[in-house]
Design a protein around this motif. Structure first.
Motif, PDB file in Angstrom:
ATOM      1  N   THR A  67       0.841  -1.202   0.000  1.00  0.00           N
ATOM      2  CA  THR A  67       0.000   0.000   0.000  1.00  0.00           C
ATOM      3  C   THR A  67       0.873   1.248   0.000  1.00  0.00           C
ATOM      4  OG1 THR A  67      -1.210  -1.300   1.621  1.00  0.00           O
ATOM      5  CG2 THR A  67      -2.142   0.824   1.050  1.00  0.00           C
ATOM      6  N   SER A  68       2.050   1.141   0.606  1.00  0.00           N
ATOM      7  CA  SER A  68       2.944   2.297   0.734  1.00  0.00           C
ATOM      8  C   SER A  68       3.653   2.636  -0.584  1.00  0.00           C
ATOM      9  CB  SER A  68       3.993   2.036   1.818  1.00  0.00           C
ATOM     10  OG  SER A  68       3.360   1.633   3.008  1.00  0.00           O
ATOM     11  N   VAL A  69       3.652   1.694  -1.544  1.00  0.00           N
ATOM     12  CA  VAL A  69       4.294   1.957  -2.848  1.00  0.00           C
ATOM     13  C   VAL A  69       3.279   1.743  -3.980  1.00  0.00           C
ATOM     14  CG1 VAL A  69       6.643   1.390  -2.090  1.00  0.00           C
ATOM     15  CG2 VAL A  69       5.191  -0.434  -2.972  1.00  0.00           C
ATOM     16  N   ALA A  70       1.984   1.969  -3.655  1.00  0.00           N
ATOM     17  CA  ALA A  70       0.916   1.592  -4.596  1.00  0.00           C
ATOM     18  C   ALA A  70       0.916   2.380  -5.900  1.00  0.00           C
ATOM     19  CB  ALA A  70      -0.434   1.724  -3.901  1.00  0.00           C
ATOM     20  N   SER A  73       8.109  -3.790  -1.278  1.00  0.00           N
ATOM     21  CA  SER A  73       7.176  -4.792  -1.806  1.00  0.00           C
ATOM     22  C   SER A  73       6.748  -4.363  -3.200  1.00  0.00           C
ATOM     23  CB  SER A  73       5.913  -4.828  -0.943  1.00  0.00           C
ATOM     24  OG  SER A  73       6.169  -5.387   0.303  1.00  0.00           O
ATOM     25  N   ALA A  74       5.988  -5.211  -3.848  1.00  0.00           N
ATOM     26  CA  ALA A  74       5.350  -4.840  -5.115  1.00  0.00           C
ATOM     27  C   ALA A  74       4.195  -3.890  -4.816  1.00  0.00           C
ATOM     28  CB  ALA A  74       4.822  -6.100  -5.786  1.00  0.00           C
ATOM     29  N   MET A  75       3.741  -3.152  -5.831  1.00  0.00           N
ATOM     30  CA  MET A  75       2.581  -2.277  -5.647  1.00  0.00           C
ATOM     31  C   MET A  75       1.386  -3.109  -5.174  1.00  0.00           C
ATOM     32  SD  MET A  75       2.696   0.189  -8.981  1.00  0.00           S
ATOM     33  CE  MET A  75       4.125   1.204  -9.381  1.00  0.00           C
ATOM     34  N   ALA A  76       0.542  -2.520  -4.329  1.00  0.00           N
ATOM     35  CA  ALA A  76      -0.614  -3.242  -3.779  1.00  0.00           C
ATOM     36  C   ALA A  76      -1.406  -3.914  -4.899  1.00  0.00           C
ATOM     37  CB  ALA A  76      -1.513  -2.260  -3.028  1.00  0.00           C
ATOM     38  N   ASN A 129      -0.964 -10.383  -6.330  1.00  0.00           N
ATOM     39  CA  ASN A 129      -2.181 -11.174  -6.576  1.00  0.00           C
ATOM     40  C   ASN A 129      -2.445 -11.308  -8.066  1.00  0.00           C
ATOM     41  OD1 ASN A 129      -2.654 -11.478  -3.896  1.00  0.00           O
ATOM     42  ND2 ASN A 129      -4.235  -9.901  -3.746  1.00  0.00           N
ATOM     43  N   LYS A 130      -2.224 -10.199  -8.789  1.00  0.00           N
ATOM     44  CA  LYS A 130      -2.469 -10.217 -10.234  1.00  0.00           C
ATOM     45  C   LYS A 130      -1.516 -11.227 -10.906  1.00  0.00           C
ATOM     46  CE  LYS A 130      -1.345  -7.011 -13.425  1.00  0.00           C
ATOM     47  NZ  LYS A 130      -1.046  -5.616 -13.748  1.00  0.00           N
ATOM     48  N   LEU A 131      -0.261 -11.200 -10.487  1.00  0.00           N
ATOM     49  CA  LEU A 131       0.738 -12.099 -11.078  1.00  0.00           C
ATOM     50  C   LEU A 131       0.422 -13.565 -10.764  1.00  0.00           C
ATOM     51  CD1 LEU A 131       3.879  -9.925 -10.222  1.00  0.00           C
ATOM     52  CD2 LEU A 131       2.934 -10.298 -12.514  1.00  0.00           C
ATOM     53  N   VAL A 132      -0.008 -13.810  -9.508  1.00  0.00           N
ATOM     54  CA  VAL A 132      -0.398 -15.182  -9.135  1.00  0.00           C
ATOM     55  C   VAL A 132      -1.563 -15.624 -10.026  1.00  0.00           C
ATOM     56  CG1 VAL A 132      -1.403 -16.608  -7.296  1.00  0.00           C
ATOM     57  CG2 VAL A 132       0.408 -14.975  -6.747  1.00  0.00           C
ATOM     58  N   ASP A 159       0.534   0.277   6.401  1.00  0.00           N
ATOM     59  CA  ASP A 159      -0.638   1.154   6.301  1.00  0.00           C
ATOM     60  C   ASP A 159      -1.363   1.339   7.631  1.00  0.00           C
ATOM     61  OD1 ASP A 159      -1.656  -1.392   6.494  1.00  0.00           O
ATOM     62  OD2 ASP A 159      -2.720  -1.361   4.581  1.00  0.00           O
ATOM     63  N   VAL A 160      -0.807   0.818   8.721  1.00  0.00           N
ATOM     64  CA  VAL A 160      -1.313   1.110  10.068  1.00  0.00           C
ATOM     65  C   VAL A 160      -0.139   1.654  10.883  1.00  0.00           C
ATOM     66  CG1 VAL A 160      -3.316  -0.366  10.484  1.00  0.00           C
ATOM     67  CG2 VAL A 160      -1.050  -1.368  10.544  1.00  0.00           C
TER      68      VAL A 160
END
Ligand code: ADP
Ligand code: ASP
Ligand code: MG
Length: 417
Positions: free
Chosen positions: A11-14, A41-44, A48-51, A173-174
């Motif tokens: 979320t921090s690099v979305a 990390s990867a963008m939020a 999931n999209k890659l999986v 994100d918290v």
């Protein structure tokens, strides 16, 4: 001058605006004179999209190729952050896992970091650069790309911090670790100022996904000071980590650094549960081994086990596995049917696990009983129980999950005033 590893989650690099915000957090630490490595990390949503692409390509796929595909999201964000930092006049370069190298076991999709030779990162620091490292990925013994399991960038960050002798700040994100998931107990969950490695380890392994379990394990073993804080705090704000270790967010540290001890520190939950019942097996030695031996050989972890014995010499064995292991567990048990000698095999997916965690449970009796009473007063039925020194978990109908979490949060005095 301190050594700092800063980790930023999806979320921090979305998007580009958030990546620029991350760069300002990095700039603050660089200007304070620290040597900085960043793990991204990867963008939020990207992983999931890659999986999804992989699963679409074939229902049964080569795990090495899965890793090739799903590790790519982190390559993008590490490069983008390095570019933004350079544009701000901060020398920086990106690193893929294999370039560092982050050496791992060869278990694709669930690799463990075995070693991180620090030389490359240290020489890059000597040349005055910020090191931006792609999280989640490494290189296996055969030279192929591996990934560390979902949420694995936390583990990359802690491992890099251990290798560099740095502290590790996890930006998410918290604004810290809460007494329970703030998404479920909205106003009443409270931020925890300091939590012990042991308690954090239990919370993470029982479902609190704010930190990957393995990252806490590594931090505990290597004594890495670990802080969880928000990337949405103003990058220029004075909320910085001070020399004495105080600061924003939550510090995960040794138990003896914590003055005030609660009986229960937090409530965790997991929907990632499936229940399996092997019914009417002979009540004699060797049956449990016949059930659980083949499951262990198939690398399926079994969690909560209950055995009920009837008077006619037969028993039912009920246990839980992770939801995505259920299909394989059924295959194994059907294959072993004659050997085990059961009458029926039943499964259920609509179950969830709720756990209370706290070091204070070691020295206080009756904590589990209080838990069961609070749940019974709300009509929540308990299907299985497990306990250890500092936690008690119950398995319940998933429909009651949120009610159970809120009930226990109140019952153990965790609600914010
Ligand atoms: P990131 O992408 O930064 O790695 P994650 O989504 O993996 O972030 O982890 C942060 C999320 O963890 C929070 O948004 C929160 O919903 C969830 N979470 C679950 N339990 C807790 C807890 N006890 N304290 C804080 N966050 C929690
Ligand atoms: N991008 C990976 C995931 O979504 C790793 C991580 O974010 O920690 O699981
Ligand atoms: Mg995460």
């Amino acid at each position: 001058m301190a050594r700092v590893v800063m980790k930023f989650g999806g979320t921090s690099v979305a998007d580009m605006e958030r990546i620029r915000n991350v760069a300002r957090h990095v700039e603050r630490e660089v200007k304070a004179g620290h040597q900085v490595a960043v793990v991204v990390s990867a963008m939020a949503g990207e992983t999931n999209k890659l999986v999804g692409f992989v699963e679409d390509a074939s229902p049964v796929f080569d795990a090495a190729e899965y890793d090739m595909v799903v590790s790519s999201g982190e390559q993008v964000t590490s490069g983008l952050l390095a570019i933004v930092l350079q544009e701000m006049g901060i020398p920086a370069r990106s690193w893929c896992g294999w370039q560092v190298p982050i050496e791992t076991s060869g278990v694709h999709a669930a690799a463990r970091i075995t070693n991180i030779p620090p030389d490359n990162l240290l020489s890059s620091w000597d040349e005055g650069r910020v090191n931006v490292i792609a999280g989640f990925q490494g290189i296996g013994p055969d030279g192929r790309i591996t990934t560390l399991g979902r949420g694995g960038s936390d583990t990359s960050a802690v491992a890099v911090a251990a290798a560099l002798g740095a502290r590790c700040d996890i930006y998410t994100d918290v604004d810290g670790v809460y007494t329970t998931d703030p998404r479920i107990v909205h106003e009443k969950a409270r931020r925890i100022e300091k939590i012990s490695y042991e308690e954090m380890l239990e919370l993470a392994s029982l479902g609190a996904k704010v930190l990957q379990t393995r990252s806490v394990e590594l931090a505990m073993v290597h004594k890495v000071p670990l802080r969880v804080r928000s990337s949405f705090d103003d990058p220029a704000s004075p909320l910085q980590v001070k020399e004495d270790g105080s600061g924003p967010g939550t510090l995960v540290c040794d138990e003896d650094e914590i003055m005030e001890q609660q009986i229960v520190t937090g409530v965790a939950y997991s929907r990632d549960e499936a229940q399996v019942a092997v019914r009417r097996v002979k009540d004699k030695p060797g049956i449990a081994a016949a059930v659980f031996g083949p499951l262990a050989e198939a690398n399926i972890s079994v969690d909560m086990i209950v055995q009920n014995v009837s008077t006619d010499g037969y028993a039912n064995i009920t246990f839980t596995v992770a939801r995505n292991d259920l299909r394989r567990a059924i295959e194994v048990l059907e294959r072993e049917r004659i050997n085990i000698g059961y009458e029926t095999l039943d499964t259920a997916e609509g179950v969830a696990k709720v756990s209370i965690v706290g070091i204070g449970m070691r020295s206080h009796a009756g904590v589990a009983a209080r838990m069961f009473k609070a749940l019974s007063e709300k009509g929540v039925n308990i299907e299985a129980i497990t306990t250890s020194e500092i936690k008690t978990s119950v398995l319940i109908d998933e429909a009651f999950l949120e009610l159970a979490v809120r009930t226990l949060h109140t019952a153990f005095g965790l609600d914010a005033a």
